[in-house]
Motif scaffolding. Sequence first.
Motif, PDB file in Angstrom:
ATOM      1  N   TRP A  99      -6.402   5.310  -4.263  1.00 62.08           N
ATOM      2  CA  TRP A  99      -5.880   6.616  -4.674  1.00 62.08           C
ATOM      3  C   TRP A  99      -6.688   7.077  -5.883  1.00 62.08           C
ATOM      4  O   TRP A  99      -6.987   6.295  -6.781  1.00 62.08           O
TER       5      TRP A  99
ATOM      6  N   ASP B 297       0.879  -1.162   0.000  1.00 60.21           N
ATOM      7  CA  ASP B 297       0.000   0.000   0.000  1.00 60.21           C
ATOM      8  C   ASP B 297       0.926   1.224   0.000  1.00 60.21           C
ATOM      9  O   ASP B 297       2.113   1.110   0.327  1.00 60.21           O
ATOM     10  N   PHE B 298       0.412   2.405  -0.353  1.00 56.09           N
ATOM     11  CA  PHE B 298       1.274   3.586  -0.437  1.00 56.09           C
ATOM     12  C   PHE B 298       1.042   4.583   0.701  1.00 56.09           C
ATOM     13  O   PHE B 298       1.946   4.879   1.471  1.00 56.09           O
TER      14      PHE B 298
ATOM     15  N   THR C 226      -3.163   0.342  -4.173  1.00 53.66           N
ATOM     16  CA  THR C 226      -3.425   1.578  -3.452  1.00 53.66           C
ATOM     17  C   THR C 226      -4.831   2.109  -3.670  1.00 53.66           C
ATOM     18  O   THR C 226      -5.373   2.024  -4.774  1.00 53.66           O
TER      19      THR C 226
ATOM     20  N   ASP D  97       0.189  -2.941   4.612  1.00 60.23           N
ATOM     21  CA  ASP D  97      -0.803  -1.857   4.623  1.00 60.23           C
ATOM     22  C   ASP D  97      -0.876  -1.284   6.038  1.00 60.23           C
ATOM     23  O   ASP D  97      -0.518  -1.958   7.005  1.00 60.23           O
TER      24      ASP D  97
END
Length: 203
Positions: free
Chosen positions: A111, A9-10, A109, A167
């Motif tokens: 986003w 995950d970012f 992600t 995450d």
Amino acid sequence: MKIKNIVFDFGGVLVDWNPRYYFKEYFNDDEKMEYFLTEIAQTEWNEEQDRGRLLSEGTEIQVKKFPDWEKEIRAYYDNWTTMLRSDIPHNVEVLKKLGKTDYQLFGLTNWSEETFPYALENYDFFKLFDGKIVVSGTEKLIKPDPKIWHILLDRYKIHANETVFIDDNPKNIEMAKSLGFETVHVTPETDLEQELIDLGIKF
């Protein structure tokens, strides 16, 4: 089963994004800021943009609901880049070390499709994923919907039981576990490298 793949995950793992980085100075009043972010520009509203709704559409919906907050709502995405403060250096260092190994690296992600290109252009470490990134706004699905993990698995022909998923959101971790992934739940205190070593990852 031997681990072959590592999925990041970012936000909250590799990049530090928080609307408070803009609105703290804007409001200069923490109580008012928290009211705005919990009652007006709620997480659930922002998530719909992550799910693929246009930023402009999301903004107009919220302005109609809360006309007294129009200026602040419009400021949200106009100042989005200020909210993306920096990378998270210690975790990015782990990613760079992994980039020198034989593990396959992937991104998964939540986003917005409209804002993600800015992050790609401004943070070099994204190149380590070699384009193998599943973005919720593009897929019109967001974690923890299991379908988005299945897109990742099917698109890149990988198996959950050979994959670590990283995450910061507990709900996403629980879903990934239920799908058969090894997982690392990242908090500000997490030693990511050690967590991965404990799972058998070799640097």
